[in-house]
Scaffold this motif. Structure first.
Motif, PDB file in Angstrom:
ATOM      1  N   ALA A  55       0.843  -1.211   0.000  1.00  0.00           N
ATOM      2  CA  ALA A  55       0.000   0.000   0.000  1.00  0.00           C
ATOM      3  C   ALA A  55       0.869   1.249   0.000  1.00  0.00           C
ATOM      4  O   ALA A  55       0.582   2.210  -0.718  1.00  0.00           O
ATOM      5  N   ALA A  56       1.950   1.214   0.784  1.00  0.00           N
ATOM      6  CA  ALA A  56       2.854   2.370   0.843  1.00  0.00           C
ATOM      7  C   ALA A  56       3.513   2.594  -0.522  1.00  0.00           C
ATOM      8  O   ALA A  56       3.683   3.725  -0.968  1.00  0.00           O
ATOM      9  N   ARG A  57       3.876   1.479  -1.178  1.00  0.00           N
ATOM     10  CA  ARG A  57       4.466   1.593  -2.519  1.00  0.00           C
ATOM     11  C   ARG A  57       3.447   2.176  -3.488  1.00  0.00           C
ATOM     12  O   ARG A  57       3.763   3.059  -4.287  1.00  0.00           O
ATOM     13  N   MET A  58       2.237   1.651  -3.434  1.00  0.00           N
ATOM     14  CA  MET A  58       1.194   2.075  -4.370  1.00  0.00           C
ATOM     15  C   MET A  58       0.890   3.562  -4.222  1.00  0.00           C
ATOM     16  O   MET A  58       0.638   4.244  -5.210  1.00  0.00           O
ATOM     17  N   GLU A  59       0.915   4.036  -2.970  1.00  0.00           N
ATOM     18  CA  GLU A  59       0.596   5.438  -2.711  1.00  0.00           C
ATOM     19  C   GLU A  59       1.603   6.354  -3.423  1.00  0.00           C
ATOM     20  O   GLU A  59       1.216   7.318  -4.090  1.00  0.00           O
ATOM     21  N   VAL A  60       2.888   6.015  -3.268  1.00  0.00           N
ATOM     22  CA  VAL A  60       3.933   6.832  -3.894  1.00  0.00           C
ATOM     23  C   VAL A  60       3.878   6.686  -5.414  1.00  0.00           C
ATOM     24  O   VAL A  60       4.049   7.654  -6.157  1.00  0.00           O
ATOM     25  N   ARG A  61       3.602   5.472  -5.861  1.00  0.00           N
ATOM     26  CA  ARG A  61       3.496   5.203  -7.294  1.00  0.00           C
ATOM     27  C   ARG A  61       2.334   6.012  -7.892  1.00  0.00           C
ATOM     28  O   ARG A  61       2.442   6.590  -8.968  1.00  0.00           O
ATOM     29  N   ARG A  62       1.215   6.074  -7.160  1.00  0.00           N
ATOM     30  CA  ARG A  62       0.039   6.792  -7.655  1.00  0.00           C
ATOM     31  C   ARG A  62       0.334   8.301  -7.746  1.00  0.00           C
ATOM     32  O   ARG A  62      -0.043   8.946  -8.714  1.00  0.00           O
ATOM     33  N   ALA A  63       1.030   8.814  -6.745  1.00  0.00           N
ATOM     34  CA  ALA A  63       1.385  10.241  -6.757  1.00  0.00           C
ATOM     35  C   ALA A  63       2.230  10.554  -7.993  1.00  0.00           C
ATOM     36  O   ALA A  63       2.051  11.572  -8.641  1.00  0.00           O
ATOM     37  N   TYR A  64       3.150   9.626  -8.319  1.00  0.00           N
ATOM     38  CA  TYR A  64       3.988   9.806  -9.504  1.00  0.00           C
ATOM     39  C   TYR A  64       3.136   9.735 -10.779  1.00  0.00           C
ATOM     40  O   TYR A  64       3.226  10.595 -11.652  1.00  0.00           O
ATOM     41  N   ASP A  65       2.293   8.703 -10.855  1.00  0.00           N
ATOM     42  CA  ASP A  65       1.463   8.503 -12.052  1.00  0.00           C
ATOM     43  C   ASP A  65       0.522   9.678 -12.291  1.00  0.00           C
ATOM     44  O   ASP A  65       0.307  10.087 -13.435  1.00  0.00           O
ATOM     45  N   ASP A  66      -0.042  10.226 -11.203  1.00  0.00           N
ATOM     46  CA  ASP A  66      -0.952  11.372 -11.326  1.00  0.00           C
ATOM     47  C   ASP A  66      -0.240  12.546 -11.988  1.00  0.00           C
ATOM     48  O   ASP A  66      -0.762  13.175 -12.906  1.00  0.00           O
ATOM     49  N   GLU A  67       0.983  12.809 -11.484  1.00  0.00           N
ATOM     50  CA  GLU A  67       1.748  13.932 -12.003  1.00  0.00           C
ATOM     51  C   GLU A  67       2.143  13.670 -13.455  1.00  0.00           C
ATOM     52  O   GLU A  67       2.112  14.566 -14.293  1.00  0.00           O
ATOM     53  N   LYS A  68       2.476  12.401 -13.728  1.00  0.00           N
ATOM     54  CA  LYS A  68       2.887  12.013 -15.082  1.00  0.00           C
ATOM     55  C   LYS A  68       1.711  12.211 -16.046  1.00  0.00           C
ATOM     56  O   LYS A  68       1.906  12.720 -17.164  1.00  0.00           O
ATOM     57  N   SER A  69       0.512  11.833 -15.648  1.00  0.00           N
ATOM     58  CA  SER A  69      -0.611  11.971 -16.579  1.00  0.00           C
ATOM     59  C   SER A  69      -0.998  13.447 -16.736  1.00  0.00           C
ATOM     60  O   SER A  69      -1.485  13.850 -17.794  1.00  0.00           O
ATOM     61  N   ARG A  70      -0.748  14.258 -15.683  1.00  0.00           N
ATOM     62  CA  ARG A  70      -0.964  15.704 -15.818  1.00  0.00           C
ATOM     63  C   ARG A  70      -0.037  16.270 -16.886  1.00  0.00           C
ATOM     64  O   ARG A  70      -0.449  17.045 -17.748  1.00  0.00           O
ATOM     65  N   LEU A  71       1.230  15.824 -16.820  1.00  0.00           N
ATOM     66  CA  LEU A  71       2.222  16.296 -17.788  1.00  0.00           C
ATOM     67  C   LEU A  71       1.852  15.822 -19.192  1.00  0.00           C
ATOM     68  O   LEU A  71       1.905  16.608 -20.152  1.00  0.00           O
ATOM     69  N   ASP A  72       1.455  14.555 -19.310  1.00  0.00           N
ATOM     70  CA  ASP A  72       1.078  14.016 -20.623  1.00  0.00           C
ATOM     71  C   ASP A  72      -0.085  14.804 -21.214  1.00  0.00           C
ATOM     72  O   ASP A  72      -0.084  15.126 -22.400  1.00  0.00           O
ATOM     73  N   GLY A  73      -1.076  15.116 -20.390  1.00  0.00           N
ATOM     74  CA  GLY A  73      -2.239  15.878 -20.852  1.00  0.00           C
ATOM     75  C   GLY A  73      -1.826  17.257 -21.364  1.00  0.00           C
ATOM     76  O   GLY A  73      -2.284  17.720 -22.410  1.00  0.00           O
ATOM     77  N   LEU A  74      -0.931  17.868 -20.592  1.00  0.00           N
ATOM     78  CA  LEU A  74      -0.443  19.199 -20.942  1.00  0.00           C
ATOM     79  C   LEU A  74       0.309  19.170 -22.277  1.00  0.00           C
ATOM     80  O   LEU A  74       0.146  20.046 -23.124  1.00  0.00           O
TER      81      LEU A  74
END
Ligand code: ZN
Length: 247
Positions: A40-59
């Motif tokens: 769960a701790a790994r997933m949380e950090v991974r999700r934070a990264y993925d969220d930012e990555k998809s924000r960048l991709d959208g931009l």
């Protein structure tokens, strides 16, 4: 035929083994939760990264779209500017000039928008870099935690195997009817079926036993039950006399 003392000692050993087994079993049962916590701790950090990555991709997608459109609009302006030379009437010339001005202004707006999106993307890239680093650190920590978990798992399994062996040995010394009684009481009394009496106090329920019963226990030649908690009781002194201290 073993003496009652030996049987009681074997039963006490059995009790000890069973209590340890309960503890080891509880820890083994807790292992999946520990693993889930690490994941769960790994997933949380991974999700934070993925969220930012998809924000960048959208931009970036938005930016490419505007860029392509801007290129088309600029080509159009160029074409119009080329056509200005071929125009015969001043009215048509003025009309096209105005169109060109409007288009140029719109293109300037698009350029500004691109610059703004570029700034936003740079900011997100900075955040993304930090999150990537956090992700790497978390993964490394998780690897360490998982290794510790594997080690604990192996140790607990070894302990359980050793306890099972000890239990089998202790069981052979206790006679079957006593073993049945022990199992029955253990089920009903939170895992503790046999308790020493120290002085007058039963260690199972921490209440005093009647003096008459204390005298009977001193003889250590009958199986007795605590009148308060119904556990098998024995005199600690009589069954495990303190070893003589070396002179
Ligand atoms: Zn008791």
């Amino acid at each position: 035929m073993s003496s009652l003392r030996e049987k009681l000692k074997a039963l006490e050993e059995l009790q000890q083994v069973d209590l340890e087994m309960n503890e080891v079993r509880a820890r083994i049962e807790g292992l999946p939760a520990r693993r889930a916590e690490i994941d769960a701790a790994r997933m949380e950090v991974r999700r934070a990264y993925d969220d930012e990555k998809s924000r960048l991709d959208g931009l970036e997608r938005e930016r490419r779209g505007i860029e392509q459109l801007l290129q088309l609009e600029r080509d159009k302006v160029k074409k119009w500017e080329g056509r200005l030379g071929e125009i015969k009437t001043p009215r048509e010339y003025a009309a096209l000039s105005r169109e060109i001005d409007i288009a140029k202004k719109a293109n300037e707006g698009s350029s500004e928008q691109l610059k703004e999106l570029g700034n936003q993307a740079a900011e997100i890239r900075g955040t993304l870099e930090a999150r990537e680093e956090a992700l790497g650190e978390r993964e490394e920590a998780a690897q360490g935690q998982l290794q510790a978990l594997e080690k604990d798992t192996a140790e607990l399994q070894d302990r359980m195997a050793a306890l099972e062996k000890r239990r089998a040995e202790a069981s052979t010394v206790v006679d079957p009817s006593l073993l049945g009684k022990y199992e029955n009481i253990r089920r009903r009394r939170a895992g503790v079926a046999i308790a020493p009496v120290v002085g007058m106090s039963c260690n199972g329920c921490h209440r005093n036993i009647p003096p008459q019963l204390a005298i009977i226990l001193q003889r250590a030649n009958s199986i007795e039950i605590c009148p308060n908690c119904n556990r098998i009781i024995y005199s600690a002194d009589a069954v495990n006399p303190p070893s003589p201290s070396p002179a």
